[in-house]
Design an enzyme around this catalytic site. Structure first.
Site, PDB file in Angstrom:
ATOM      1  N   GLU A  48       0.847  -1.191   0.000  1.00  0.00           N
ATOM      2  CA  GLU A  48       0.000   0.000   0.000  1.00  0.00           C
ATOM      3  C   GLU A  48       0.886   1.245   0.000  1.00  0.00           C
ATOM      4  OE1 GLU A  48      -3.655   1.690   2.590  1.00  0.00           O
ATOM      5  OE2 GLU A  48      -2.914  -0.331   3.088  1.00  0.00           O
ATOM      6  N   ASP A  76       8.129   6.339  -7.772  1.00  0.00           N
ATOM      7  CA  ASP A  76       6.790   6.863  -7.562  1.00  0.00           C
ATOM      8  C   ASP A  76       6.725   8.175  -8.307  1.00  0.00           C
ATOM      9  OD1 ASP A  76       4.276   6.221  -6.150  1.00  0.00           O
ATOM     10  OD2 ASP A  76       4.538   8.237  -5.366  1.00  0.00           O
TER      11      ASP A  76
HETATM   12  P1  ITT Z   1       3.514   1.252  -9.671  1.00  0.00           P
HETATM   13  O1  ITT Z   1       3.272   1.849  -8.298  1.00  0.00           O
HETATM   14  O2  ITT Z   1       3.299  -0.218  -9.706  1.00  0.00           O
HETATM   15  O3  ITT Z   1       4.828   1.657 -10.276  1.00  0.00           O
HETATM   16  P2  ITT Z   1       1.397   3.076 -10.429  1.00  0.00           P
HETATM   17  O4  ITT Z   1       0.751   3.464 -11.734  1.00  0.00           O
HETATM   18  O5  ITT Z   1       0.481   2.795  -9.258  1.00  0.00           O
HETATM   19  O6  ITT Z   1       2.393   1.846 -10.671  1.00  0.00           O
HETATM   20  P3  ITT Z   1       2.357   5.455  -9.102  1.00  0.00           P
HETATM   21  O7  ITT Z   1       1.709   5.146  -7.802  1.00  0.00           O
HETATM   22  O8  ITT Z   1       3.754   6.010  -9.106  1.00  0.00           O
HETATM   23  O9  ITT Z   1       2.418   4.200 -10.057  1.00  0.00           O
HETATM   24  O10 ITT Z   1       1.383   6.455  -9.882  1.00  0.00           O
HETATM   25  C1  ITT Z   1       1.878   7.153 -10.952  1.00  0.00           C
HETATM   26  C2  ITT Z   1       0.711   7.780 -11.691  1.00  0.00           C
HETATM   27  O11 ITT Z   1       1.085   9.116 -12.085  1.00  0.00           O
HETATM   28  C3  ITT Z   1       0.434   7.027 -12.979  1.00  0.00           C
HETATM   29  O12 ITT Z   1      -0.489   5.970 -12.775  1.00  0.00           O
HETATM   30  C4  ITT Z   1      -0.098   8.151 -13.866  1.00  0.00           C
HETATM   31  O13 ITT Z   1      -1.458   8.406 -13.553  1.00  0.00           O
HETATM   32  C5  ITT Z   1       0.720   9.356 -13.416  1.00  0.00           C
HETATM   33  N1  ITT Z   1       1.973   9.470 -14.212  1.00  0.00           N
HETATM   34  C6  ITT Z   1       3.238   9.218 -13.786  1.00  0.00           C
HETATM   35  N2  ITT Z   1       4.115   9.377 -14.781  1.00  0.00           N
HETATM   36  C7  ITT Z   1       3.395   9.726 -15.863  1.00  0.00           C
HETATM   37  C8  ITT Z   1       3.750  10.007 -17.199  1.00  0.00           C
HETATM   38  O14 ITT Z   1       4.998   9.905 -17.630  1.00  0.00           O
HETATM   39  N3  ITT Z   1       2.772  10.340 -18.031  1.00  0.00           N
HETATM   40  C9  ITT Z   1       1.500  10.429 -17.617  1.00  0.00           C
HETATM   41  N4  ITT Z   1       1.079  10.151 -16.383  1.00  0.00           N
HETATM   42  C10 ITT Z   1       2.023   9.808 -15.497  1.00  0.00           C
END
Ligand code: ITT
Length: 213
Positions: free
Chosen positions: A46, A75
């Protein structure tokens, strides 16, 4: 004492958009890239941190402990200035499943503040870890731009269609993967990791790790 660079690096993400980008950026690094598909680490941890760095550490430590691999986790998210930094660490879970819903919410929230655009940035906090207690190295990449509605483009993932990058005159969903990686928060962070591995390999530090594997 400098330890040898391990042969394998686990990229610990469940987000396929991130994984594709990271593979592209780390292509030249002399380690075998493995993913969570090569392991069964159990349920995702989480993300309870209040900052990107806290969540990156939490994920890297969890997956390093669960798999025994040298592990990189990141993250990331979008900070919109007119919305006091939201969605920030909540980017993945922000209002609903689809990005169409998330974009509509952002448009409404901006409209409540009398605007349809705002300065914004993508942030990527990266942690390299070995075991649950062994953080090896950390960095952060940031790309500044503007959030603009309506969404444009079909490339990238997540919030890319509403993230306008002024120097390109397009959103990050309207550019190639290479163009995005050249400027993106993730591109910056993972290129720095590649440079760190380079120093680790030739022993030139200052980042050469001193912990024992
Ligand atoms: P992991 O934790 O398993 O890596 P997650 O998608 O849950 O996957 P995060 O908690 O870091 O990862 O959330 C990152 C979010 O931020 C991602 O799902 C997108 O909504 C946004 N995001 C991050 N980088 C991005 C990018 O390069 N382009 C567009 N949106 C992005």
């Amino acid at each position: 004492m400098t330890v040898p660079l391990p042969a394998r690096l686990l990229i610990a993400t469940t987000n396929p958009g991130k994984l594709d980008e990271i593979r592209g950026i780390l292509g030249a690094v002399p380690v075998t890239l493995v993913t969570l598909a090569d392991h069964s680490p159990g349920p995702e941890p989480e993300e309870t941190g209040s900052t990107f760095a806290e969540n990156a550490r939490l994920k890297a430590r969890y997956y390093a402990g669960a798999t025994g691999e040298l592990t990189v986790a990141e993250d990331s998210g979008l900070e919109i200035d007119a919305l006091d930094g939201e969605p920030g660490v909540h980017s993945a879970r922000f209002n609903g499943e689809s990005y169409a819903e998330k974009f509509a919410t952002i448009q409404e929230m901006l409209a409540e503040r009398g605007t349809d655009s705002s300065t914004a940035r993508f942030v990527c906090a990266l942690t390299l870890a070995v075991r649950t207690d062994g953080i090896v190295w950390e960095t952060t990449g940031i790309v500044e731009g503007r959030v603009r509605l309506p969404p444009r483009g079909n490339g990238g993932f997540g919030y890319d269609p509403i993230f306008y990058y002024p120097a390109y005159g397009r959103t990050l969903a309207e550019v190639t993967a290479e163009e995005k990686a050249a400027v993106s928060h993730r591109g910056q962070a993972f290129r720095a990791l590649g440079a760190y591995f380079g120093k680790w390999l030739d022993g030139s530090g200052p980042g050469s790790p001193t912990w024992a594997l």
